[in-house]
Write an enzyme that holds these catalytic residues in place. Structure first.
Site, PDB file in Angstrom:
ATOM      1  NE  ARG A 313      -4.104  -2.071   1.823  1.00  0.00           N
ATOM      2  CZ  ARG A 313      -4.907  -2.681   2.670  1.00  0.00           C
ATOM      3  NH1 ARG A 313      -4.690  -2.568   3.979  1.00  0.00           N
ATOM      4  NH2 ARG A 313      -5.918  -3.405   2.240  1.00  0.00           N
ATOM      5  CG  HIS A 457      -2.770  -1.214  -7.966  1.00  0.00           C
ATOM      6  ND1 HIS A 457      -1.890  -0.544  -8.782  1.00  0.00           N
ATOM      7  CD2 HIS A 457      -2.891  -2.451  -8.510  1.00  0.00           C
ATOM      8  CE1 HIS A 457      -1.515  -1.314  -9.773  1.00  0.00           C
ATOM      9  NE2 HIS A 457      -2.113  -2.474  -9.645  1.00  0.00           N
ATOM     10  CD  GLU A 458      -1.727  -4.405  -3.188  1.00  0.00           C
ATOM     11  OE1 GLU A 458      -2.202  -5.057  -2.257  1.00  0.00           O
ATOM     12  OE2 GLU A 458      -1.219  -4.925  -4.188  1.00  0.00           O
ATOM     13  N   GLY A 459      -6.656  -2.418  -2.522  1.00  0.00           N
ATOM     14  CA  GLY A 459      -7.819  -2.009  -1.727  1.00  0.00           C
ATOM     15  C   GLY A 459      -8.394  -0.697  -2.193  1.00  0.00           C
ATOM     16  CD  GLN A 464      -6.645   1.108   1.598  1.00  0.00           C
ATOM     17  OE1 GLN A 464      -6.122   1.266   2.696  1.00  0.00           O
ATOM     18  NE2 GLN A 464      -6.401   0.046   0.847  1.00  0.00           N
TER      19      GLN A 464
END
Length: 610
Positions: A313, A457-459, A464
């Protein structure tokens, strides 16, 4: 101001990275060695990455049914990066590392993300190896992680599935013990995996001789049923090619097959794949099922994977920041050279006067200053988080604990804020170029396309935001939020004594108080559905408050060094702080309004009314 000038100021003047060299782990380093690393990475990025950014966008990876083909430029760039030692920059000397501070590694990698993000997407290999160094057995570290650090092998992260997306509790990939004695394999308890994984970056290529997949899968219970939720999820090493306990390739292909490539809006130079595990295309020992080796304890896979996800992240935040920065530099250069329009004087416009460059127009300056404030502020945030990682690993017990708490709270911001606002910077870069910005004759349209992916990307933002408001500000009785507030107030108190910054310091103190009130009111009923209905506006306000703090602290540092603002660099930092407080921080009032009132307009809107 160049990227190198910005990095030098943030690393050495603001974060005092050179001060880390007084610690035992970094004792062999000094300002000269740090600068040498930055010099090397800047040169490789300039020579091997930047000239081919457009090429890898137009010559996408190609799968012929047997293998994936990438442009030669990608192979050359990866080779140069691996040979530079940056894959193991922060690792111990005894495994070939340089024992560099992570903050220096992050700054050095910024050059590659700025030059070509889709060529320079090796962060997953490093994150994969770092996870194994933290949770793997000694042999798993030696066989898999060390080869990833050397660049011989590369790594992936296999979480998402076609039917599950971001909902990891719905993972359906199964892992069953591989016959009798499965627990005695020296590489780890041996299982057979069957399932499908989607959106796997660098999941298939010929850049390295092997690919190490880290795969989340569920081990069935005694009745052969998958355990609902995340409790049954375990983590497995699934190499593309089988290896022995000495780390040598055996010549046998594991049962991992490429089902196809995903062709995305951006990051077109990176292979993005759908992988089938255990479909029987490459049977091992005559059996279908991909061979995987358990990492850590059964059922604890998600906790292990979060080690890699949190690191990724911050990596996504840096990538988003540098794509925004690349667009900013391109539009700044264009604005300095593009003549258009004439100045407005007391008598109006003089059609006979020579044209002005568009950078002389106030609105173009507004767009450029917005980009500068977003991107340089985001870069400072990412390097601050990187410095916290150094504190966590090498600081005193108290400093390490404070760094851990701050990272818990700041990681959702470090990922989400640049991916939203540096994308907006890319949009403004297109606007500065006018009609030309929409054409492939200029690079800004590609920067926007590449950056649009980072919001996912990545959540996603929603994930988040729920992590921030639903977990991070509440965890351990709010210790992380309290500590962050103390850090912010320390900057406020210091800058209250600097006349040019005092009004901003007061505004930041008010903003911090408003965020605190909103946090309490969001949770005042104790109903999660009400508290989290406006988690994203909460995160936007929280993020803007954090960036206001970053800019105030940076400006204070610049004025400490240059009180009279004789340097244009100082004027740039102070001017960005002024801009952020005048144009950006006031936005938080609207966001916090719906949070404080627990407004349910979105949550209760009837589906049929859309």
């Amino acid at each position: 101001m160049t990227l190198r000038t910005t990095l030098d100021f943030l690393l050495h003047d603001w974060l005092d990275t050179t001060g880390l060299t007084s610690r035992e782990r970094f004792a062999d380093h000094n300002r000269e060695t740090i600068d040498a690393v930055l010099d090397t990475c800047e040169r490789i990025a300039r020579e091997k990455y930047a000239p081919f950014n457009r090429l890898v966008d137009t010559q996408e990876p190609h799968f012929d049914g047997e293998k994936v083909t990438l442009p030669k430029a990608t192979h050359d760039a990866f080779k140069a990066y691996a040979e530079s030692g940056m894959l193991s920059a922060a690792q111990d000397y005894d495994i070939g590392g340089m024992q560099l501070p992570y903050s220096v590694e992050a700054a050095a990698n910024a050059f590659f993300a700025c030059a070509s993000v889709s060529i320079g997407s090796s962060l997953l290999s490093v994150g994969n190896a770092n996870l194994l160094m933290a949770h793997g057995t000694e042999l798993q570290k030696q066989v898999f992680a060390h080869k990833e650090f050397s660049g011989q092998w590369s790594g992936t992260m296999c979480l998402s599935e076609p039917q599950a997306g971001s909902s990891l509790s719905d993972v359906a990939t199964r892992a069953v013990p591989d016959g009798e004695g499965f627990e005695s394999d020296p590489l780890g308890a041996r299982y057979r995996l069957r399932g499908n994984k989607m959106w796997i970056s660098s999941g298939e290529h010929e850049l390295t001789e092997n690919i190490v997949h880290l795969v989340l899968a569920k081990i069935p219970d005694a009745d052969g049923k998958l355990i609902p939720g995340t409790r049954g999820i375990s983590l497995f090493i699934v190499p593309k090619k089988m290896v022995n306990a000495q780390g040598e390739l055996t010549g046998v292909r594991n049962d991992v097959a490429l089902a196809g490539l995903n062709h995305k809006l951006g990051w077109r130079g990176t292979t993005n794949t759908l992988l089938n595990f255990g479909e029987g295309k490459f049977p091992v020992d005559g059996q279908a099922g991909a061979v995987g080796y358990l990492v850590g304890q059964p059922g604890k896979g998600l906790a292990c994977m979060f080690h890699m996800m949190n690191e990724a992240r911050i990596g996504v935040g840096i990538a988003a920041t540098m794509l925004g920065m690349a667009g900013y530099y391109a539009s700044l250069d264009y604005a300095k050279g593009r003549p258009q329009g004439r100045p407005i004087t007391g008598a109006g416009k003089d059609a006979a006067a020579p044209q002005t460059r568009i950078i002389e127009h106030a609105d173009v300056k507004r767009m450029l200053l917005t980009q500068k404030a977003y991107c340089e502020g985001a870069l400072a945030l990412e390097l601050y988080c990187a410095r916290l990682i150094d504190e966590q690993h090498t600081g005193s017990a108290q400093d390490a604990e404070e760094a851990r708490l701050l990272l818990e709270v700041l990681t959702p911001i470090a990922k989400s804020w640049p991916s939203e606002w540096c994308l907006e910077a890319n949009s403004l870069a297109i606007q500065v170029h006018g009609g030309y910005g929409y054409t492939r004759d200029f690079p800004v349209e590609q920067y926007w396309r590449d950056n649009r992916l980072n919001m996912i990307h990545e959540g996603t933002h929603g994930i988040q935001a729920m992590d921030l408001l639903g977990r991070k500000v509440l965890m351990e009785e709010g210790k992380g939020l309290t500590l962050l507030s103390h850090r912010i107030m320390a900057t406020v108190n210091r800058c209250n004594g600097i006349p040019v910054l005092a009004p901003h310091a007061k505004a930041l103190a008010r903003a911090l108080q408003d965020v605190g009130v909103a946090t309490q009111k969001a949770w005042s009923t104790g109903v999660p559905g009400e508290a989290l209905a406006n988690a994203v506006p909460y995160m936007q306000a929280f993020g803007h408050t954090v960036l206001a703090w970053i800019w105030l602290d940076v400006a204070g540092c610049a004025l400490d060094n240059d009180p009279q603002q004789e340097s244009l660099v100082t004027q740039g930092h102070v001017g960005c702080a002024k801009f952020f407080f005048h144009y950006e921080l006031p936005k938080i009032n609207a966001w916090l309004g719906v949070v404080q009132s627990r407004d349910l307009t979105c949550a209760t809107f009837p589906e049929g009314a859309f």
